[in-house]
Design a protein around this motif. Structure first.
Motif, mmCIF file in Angstrom:
data_model
loop_
_atom_site.group_PDB
_atom_site.id
_atom_site.type_symbol
_atom_site.label_atom_id
_atom_site.label_comp_id
_atom_site.label_asym_id
_atom_site.label_seq_id
_atom_site.Cartn_x
_atom_site.Cartn_y
_atom_site.Cartn_z
ATOM 1 N N ALA A 8 -1.631 -1.801 11.706
ATOM 2 C CA ALA A 8 -1.638 -0.420 11.216
ATOM 3 C C ALA A 8 -0.648 0.482 11.938
ATOM 4 O O ALA A 8 -0.214 1.491 11.379
ATOM 5 C CB ALA A 8 -3.049 0.160 11.332
ATOM 6 N N ARG A 10 2.319 -0.089 12.369
ATOM 7 C CA ARG A 10 3.647 -0.295 11.779
ATOM 8 C C ARG A 10 3.777 0.288 10.379
ATOM 9 O O ARG A 10 4.767 0.038 9.697
ATOM 10 C CB ARG A 10 3.954 -1.791 11.743
ATOM 11 C CG ARG A 10 4.072 -2.397 13.139
ATOM 12 C CD ARG A 10 4.274 -3.895 13.131
ATOM 13 N NE ARG A 10 5.314 -4.304 12.213
ATOM 14 C CZ ARG A 10 5.371 -5.493 11.636
ATOM 15 N NH1 ARG A 10 4.438 -6.392 11.870
ATOM 16 N NH2 ARG A 10 6.363 -5.802 10.814
ATOM 17 N N VAL A 11 2.768 1.040 9.956
ATOM 18 C CA VAL A 11 2.810 1.598 8.596
ATOM 19 C C VAL A 11 2.686 3.112 8.650
ATOM 20 O O VAL A 11 2.076 3.664 9.567
ATOM 21 C CB VAL A 11 1.701 1.010 7.694
ATOM 22 C CG1 VAL A 11 1.744 -0.508 7.706
ATOM 23 C CG2 VAL A 11 0.331 1.495 8.098
ATOM 24 N N ASP A 15 0.369 5.514 3.817
ATOM 25 C CA ASP A 15 0.016 4.230 3.216
ATOM 26 C C ASP A 15 -1.433 3.864 3.521
ATOM 27 O O ASP A 15 -2.166 3.413 2.637
ATOM 28 C CB ASP A 15 0.952 3.126 3.711
ATOM 29 C CG ASP A 15 2.323 3.201 3.061
ATOM 30 O OD1 ASP A 15 2.578 4.137 2.276
ATOM 31 O OD2 ASP A 15 3.153 2.317 3.355
ATOM 32 N N VAL A 70 -3.174 -3.546 7.660
ATOM 33 C CA VAL A 70 -2.990 -3.025 6.316
ATOM 34 C C VAL A 70 -2.330 -4.118 5.477
ATOM 35 O O VAL A 70 -1.341 -4.723 5.899
ATOM 36 C CB VAL A 70 -2.130 -1.742 6.316
ATOM 37 C CG1 VAL A 70 -1.893 -1.245 4.894
ATOM 38 C CG2 VAL A 70 -2.789 -0.656 7.161
ATOM 39 N N TYR A 72 -0.377 -5.169 1.989
ATOM 40 C CA TYR A 72 0.470 -4.680 0.906
ATOM 41 C C TYR A 72 0.517 -5.748 -0.177
ATOM 42 O O TYR A 72 0.646 -6.938 0.117
ATOM 43 C CB TYR A 72 1.884 -4.417 1.400
ATOM 44 C CG TYR A 72 2.020 -3.182 2.256
ATOM 45 C CD1 TYR A 72 2.423 -1.973 1.697
ATOM 46 C CD2 TYR A 72 1.742 -3.219 3.616
ATOM 47 C CE1 TYR A 72 2.546 -0.834 2.471
ATOM 48 C CE2 TYR A 72 1.859 -2.090 4.405
ATOM 49 C CZ TYR A 72 2.264 -0.902 3.826
ATOM 50 O OH TYR A 72 2.381 0.222 4.593
ATOM 51 N N ASP A 75 4.501 -4.597 -2.153
ATOM 52 C CA ASP A 75 4.947 -3.400 -1.427
ATOM 53 C C ASP A 75 4.098 -2.152 -1.658
ATOM 54 O O ASP A 75 4.485 -1.058 -1.271
ATOM 55 C CB ASP A 75 6.427 -3.091 -1.724
ATOM 56 C CG ASP A 75 7.337 -4.161 -1.152
ATOM 57 O OD1 ASP A 75 7.026 -4.676 -0.051
ATOM 58 O OD2 ASP A 75 8.343 -4.495 -1.796
ATOM 59 N N PRO A 77 0.467 -0.308 -0.700
ATOM 60 C CA PRO A 77 -0.671 -0.428 0.209
ATOM 61 C C PRO A 77 -1.944 -0.704 -0.590
ATOM 62 O O PRO A 77 -2.261 0.020 -1.530
ATOM 63 C CB PRO A 77 -0.726 0.933 0.908
ATOM 64 C CG PRO A 77 0.027 1.867 0.029
ATOM 65 C CD PRO A 77 1.035 1.051 -0.723
ATOM 66 N N TRP A 80 -7.280 -2.862 3.821
ATOM 67 C CA TRP A 80 -7.409 -2.571 5.253
ATOM 68 C C TRP A 80 -8.539 -3.411 5.820
ATOM 69 O O TRP A 80 -9.536 -3.683 5.146
ATOM 70 C CB TRP A 80 -7.720 -1.095 5.435
ATOM 71 C CG TRP A 80 -8.517 -0.710 6.662
ATOM 72 C CD1 TRP A 80 -9.888 -0.633 6.756
ATOM 73 C CD2 TRP A 80 -8.018 -0.330 7.939
ATOM 74 N NE1 TRP A 80 -10.246 -0.226 8.007
ATOM 75 C CE2 TRP A 80 -9.125 -0.031 8.765
ATOM 76 C CE3 TRP A 80 -6.738 -0.216 8.479
ATOM 77 C CZ2 TRP A 80 -8.986 0.373 10.093
ATOM 78 C CZ3 TRP A 80 -6.606 0.193 9.795
ATOM 79 C CH2 TRP A 80 -7.713 0.484 10.592
#
Length: 196
Positions: A8, A10-11, A15, A70, A72, A75, A77, A80
């Motif tokens: 998480a 890195r997002v 998202d 997270v 994807y 691409d 989102p 979780w």
């Protein structure tokens, strides 16, 4: 379906927020949007003793620390999973159900916990929870955990599960990810564990 799962931290927050989605009292995202996977973290009972703003802030901090993943799909989102050291969940450590009949140091920082799954509306029924459980176990292992646990719901054919209750994950989700049953504290709850 192209799936990628990242920590998480890195997002973008937008998202993660999209996965939880806008909630309304009669919609499928209402519970997740309001709880924000803070059930085992907030003091007292989440709705009475904390505000949504406090839970959002706590989830942001959790995400910035990389304690969650997270998913994807193409691409977008879509899902979780909350996963971090078990000691990060104070209410989990004091909740009776996971511990009845178990003789274990519940404050062991090397045991991690998977406490919550959320799959965005429009992406459900595609097996994403299974992929998130596998990724959560791998993330815990990569971070040095000696084990990871889940506190799953036992589903039964023909029995209806109230919406929102399955946020902890179904037993079969953990089984498919290589977890084994270590304890069944009630007729509906099963503690699942994967040792590394």
């Amino acid at each position: 379906m192209n799936i990628r799962i990242v920590t998480a931290d890195r997002v973008p927050w937008e998202d993660l927020d999209a996965v939880f989605g806008p909630g309304n009292p009669h919609g499928s995202n209402w519970a997740s949007n309001n709880c924000r996977c803070q059930r085992f973290k907030v003091p007292g009972w989440m709705w009475r003793d904390s505000t949504l703003a406090e839970r959002l802030a706590a989830q942001r901090a959790q995400a910035r620390g990389g304690s969650g993943l997270v998913a994807y799909v193409d691409d977008e989102p879509a899902g979780w999973v909350a996963v971090e050291p078990r000691v990060a969940y104070p209410k989990l450590l004091t909740t009776r159900a996971p511990w009845t009949g178990r003789n274990e140091d519940r404050h062991d920082p090397d045991v991690w916990a998977v406490t919550c799954f959320v799959v965005r509306k429009g992406y459900r029924g595609r097996g994403l929870t299974y992929r998130l459980a596998e990724a959560a176990a791998e993330h815990a292992r990569a971070c040095g955990a000696k084990a990871v646990e889940g506190y799953s719901m036992l589903t039964r054919p023909g029995k209806v599960i109230t919406w929102g209750e399955l946020h902890v994950g179904a037993k079969q989700v953990f089984e498919e990810a290589g977890f084994r049953e270590v304890h069944q504290p009630s007729a509906r709850r099963v503690v699942m564990r994967k040792d590394f």
